[in-house]
Design a protein around this motif. Structure first.
Motif, PDB file in Angstrom:
ATOM      1  N   ASN A 329       0.738  -1.099   0.000  1.00  0.00           N
ATOM      2  CA  ASN A 329       0.074  -0.036   0.115  1.00  0.00           C
ATOM      3  C   ASN A 329       0.835   1.290   0.181  1.00  0.00           C
ATOM      4  OD1 ASN A 329      -2.450  -1.205   0.251  1.00  0.00           O
ATOM      5  ND2 ASN A 329      -2.426  -1.718   2.411  1.00  0.00           N
ATOM      6  N   VAL A 330       0.706   2.124  -1.045  1.00  0.00           N
ATOM      7  CA  VAL A 330       1.410   3.332  -1.025  1.00  0.00           C
ATOM      8  C   VAL A 330       0.869   4.563  -1.052  1.00  0.00           C
ATOM      9  CG1 VAL A 330       3.467   2.083  -2.285  1.00  0.00           C
ATOM     10  CG2 VAL A 330       1.719   3.095  -3.720  1.00  0.00           C
ATOM     11  N   GLU A 331       1.309   5.371  -0.783  1.00  0.00           N
ATOM     12  CA  GLU A 331       0.342   7.037  -1.162  1.00  0.00           C
ATOM     13  C   GLU A 331       0.761   7.399  -2.406  1.00  0.00           C
ATOM     14  OE1 GLU A 331       1.398   9.418   2.469  1.00  0.00           O
ATOM     15  OE2 GLU A 331       0.874   7.759   3.597  1.00  0.00           O
ATOM     16  N   PRO A 332       0.160   8.314  -2.857  1.00  0.00           N
ATOM     17  CA  PRO A 332       0.476   8.944  -4.157  1.00  0.00           C
ATOM     18  C   PRO A 332       1.568   9.990  -3.926  1.00  0.00           C
ATOM     19  CG  PRO A 332      -1.758   9.945  -3.301  1.00  0.00           C
ATOM     20  CD  PRO A 332      -1.244   8.930  -2.458  1.00  0.00           C
ATOM     21  N   ARG A 333       2.597   9.564  -3.681  1.00  0.00           N
ATOM     22  CA  ARG A 333       3.952  10.438  -3.470  1.00  0.00           C
ATOM     23  C   ARG A 333       5.000   9.620  -3.854  1.00  0.00           C
ATOM     24  NH1 ARG A 333       6.072  11.369   2.017  1.00  0.00           N
ATOM     25  NH2 ARG A 333       7.900  10.985   0.779  1.00  0.00           N
TER      26      ARG A 333
END
Length: 609
Positions: A329-333
């Motif tokens: 799970n990653v953030e939009p960054r």
């Protein structure tokens, strides 16, 4: 060599494998088949394999080896020789779930500190440049049942020669020795193949000198790794789980959010250790053995009585940080991904399908002079790449990290896209929890430089066959021929001198060549033509190159290879030129980092004198 390519390329590579094809469940068997090459169907059954094709993918979260709970903590003391250490780390056997929910745990080996259950991969060292680390490595494996994988005692291995010849694993225990890959280490702490020891130091190899290794950490910040290096069984010990990460930090690359370069830091810095494996239907590691490969290969004579070494090993399950096909799970960054190819033989050509490009900011020896944008990244066994990926603009999407590398590389067959063609998945969320700087610095550091070399050596990669008729990759000199591990040392650089090694690859495969002690610069690659003097089967005689003719001009390394390297891909039919400073005295080794090759004599000593 054509028959070898047909057998390897159309059996073991795209799915379960030629050895296992007849023994696997029907759906799994189809993963390893190619039309027009029925010969591999003669393979001898070796047990039921778990289907990679039907195995659930992207259901396990990938662990982060930089999580504080997964790092080693100092536990100082004194070893059995009275020497101080600040870390004591041992190897043990245990159960760990690799396959995911609903599947049994797997018996593996791993590293851990006293009072801890070991882990696969081993826990992470994070150290500071210039601060010495002393590690007391111990062997806590059971003496009883021996190895968890089949040992081929016909190879040149720890108990196959010298005062220990004839000793058996059940009697004496498994020999181990840990090598810090990429470390600028003294020879006595390098973890050389003959420096092995069995549980409780009951037996030691001919090169063993001490229980505690000293790492000076006198090099720029980089992603190193540690793994077993025992003579003749490195491939088995690493396959069982013996590998872990070692990070050096410095004032520029601190690993903290306030680092001067503005690079993503934990939890946005994530190492990814990529490996391939087979599993049986009971969830246990499976390693192809007996002489099934020999049975289907023309001119490849089986030997009666036990396991037989493979020319290469390619599993059909992909693991990242010890989990099969995980997700992140990653953030939009921006994220910083520290990639390591920890596989035996498999190369990877990685790309994020439908996703952002990768910005390569470093490789084996640390940061590059400047970021390099790539859409695809080739990484051979033993290599590391440091990349930044910006997931901004991909909110709500699931992006797969895919592999398109042929196996063997580069002239084998394409990976099965439903199994080894996939590595892991990134799931991009909708919000950013912490502020970020979207810019990468235009400059990351000084370009590597070395004084002019005082000597150029012409060295050779060549394949022949051993006394059992098995394919045997070897090293040697272009003019002097190929050599075996115990032959006299031919490379003796003078202390504090720079040399260029021109390494001619006369085989049909690419080889990731690794030099201990040094970081080197890749100068160029260039095609050549030559006459090969064949190697005499079963010996090291012959194997020279005559009438070398360089073709075209030399080409520089790819931009992502422009920094300091300790492992370089050397392509068939080409000469690869590398330049290094040999600045510590003692005996070290250079070898192919295809583990099946280094265990079968594709490894030689060099001595800095």
């Amino acid at each position: 060599m054509i028959s070898r390519r047909q057998v390897l390329g159309y059996g073991a590579l795209s799915g379960v494998g030629l050895i296992a094809a007849c023994a696997a469940p029907p759906d799994a068997a189809q993963e390893g088949l190619e039309e027009g090459h029925p010969g591999h169907m003669k393979a001898v059954p070796t047990g039921n394999l778990l289907s990679a094709l039907n195995h659930p993918k992207f259901v396990q979260p990938v662990p982060n080896p930089l999580d504080p709970s997964f790092k080693y903590t100092p536990n100082p003391g004194f070893d059995g020789q009275g020497q101080p250490y600040n870390y004591r780390v041992g190897v043990g056997q245990f159960q760990q779930n690799l396959l995911g929910p609903g599947f049994p745990s797997t018996t593996v080996w791993g590293y851990g500190q006293p009072g801890q259950t070991p882990t696969y991969p081993g826990r992470t060292f994070e150290v500071v440049r210039g601060q010495r680390t002393r590690v007391n490595w111990t062997n806590n494996l059971p003496v009883g049942p021996g190895h968890v994988l089949p040992v081929d005692s016909t190879l040149h291995w720890a108990f196959g020669h010298g005062p220990h010849a004839g000793h058996s694993l059940p009697q004496d225990g498994v020999p181990l020795v840990t090598h810090l890959h990429g470390g600028h280490s003294e020879a006595a702490s390098d973890g050389l193949p003959d420096d092995w020891f069995t549980p409780n130091f009951a037996m030691m190899g001919p090169g063993w000198t001490k229980q505690t290794y000293v790492y000076d950490n006198d090099q720029p910040a980089a992603n190193l790794w540690y793994h077993d290096h025992a003579l003749g069984i490195t491939r088995l010990n690493v396959y069982a789980g013996l590998a872990g990460l070692y990070f050096i930090r410095d004032g520029l690359d601190t690993g903290r959010p306030d680092n001067p370069l503005g690079l993503p830091a934990f939890p946005y810095e994530i190492p990814l250790v990529i490996q391939d494996r087979f599993f049986d239907i009971n969830g246990q590691l499976f390693y192809p053995s007996d002489f099934a490969l020999a049975m289907v290969q023309p001119g490849f004579a089986p030997w009666p009585g036990g396991p037989s070494a493979l020319p290469e090993f390619f599993g059909n399950f992909i693991l990242v940080n010890g989990k099969t096909w995980p997700f992140l799970n990653v953030e939009p960054r921006k994220y910083r991904l520290r990639l390591l190819n920890g596989s035996d033989s498999r190369f990877y050509q990685l790309r994020i399908a439908g996703g952002p490009p990768m910005w390569v900011i470093g490789n084996d020896g640390g940061l590059l002079p400047a970021p390099v944008q790539v859409s695809q990244l080739t990484i051979g066994p033993g290599e590391r790449y440091d990349v930044v990926v910006d997931f901004a603009g991909f909110a709500g999407q699931s992006l797969n990290l895919r592999n398109t590398a042929r196996a063997p590389f580069p002239g084998g067959v394409n990976p099965e896209p439903r199994t080894v063609g996939q590595v892991m998945q990134f799931r991009v969320g909708g919000t950013v929890s912490r502020t970020q700087d979207n810019r990468l610095p235009a400059s990351l550091g000084a370009a590597p430089s070395l004084p002019a070399p005082v000597r150029t050596r012409q060295l050779l990669l060549l394949e022949g066959t051993d006394r059992y008729g098995r394919i045997q990759p070897l090293l040697g000199e272009v003019a002097g021929g190929t050599y075996l591990w115990d032959d006299p040392t031919t490379e003796k650089p003078a202390l504090n001198t720079v040399e260029t090694w021109e390494i001619f690859n006369a085989t049909v495969d690419a080889h990731p060549m690794h030099l201990h002690l040094v970081n080197f610069r890749i100068q160029s690659r260039q095609p050549y033509k030559a006459t090969v003097v064949p190697k005499v089967n079963g010996s090291s005689i012959g194997g020279r190159l005559n009438n070398i003719r360089l073709v075209g001009g030399p080409r520089p390394p790819a931009a992502e290879e422009s920094g300091w390297k300790d492992t370089a891909v050397m392509y068939p039919g080409e000469v690869t030129r590398v330049t290094a400073l040999f600045d510590r005295p003692g005996t070290y080794v250079w070898h192919c980092h295809i583990l099946s090759h280094e265990d079968h004599e594709m490894m030689r000593r060099f001595e800095v004198v």
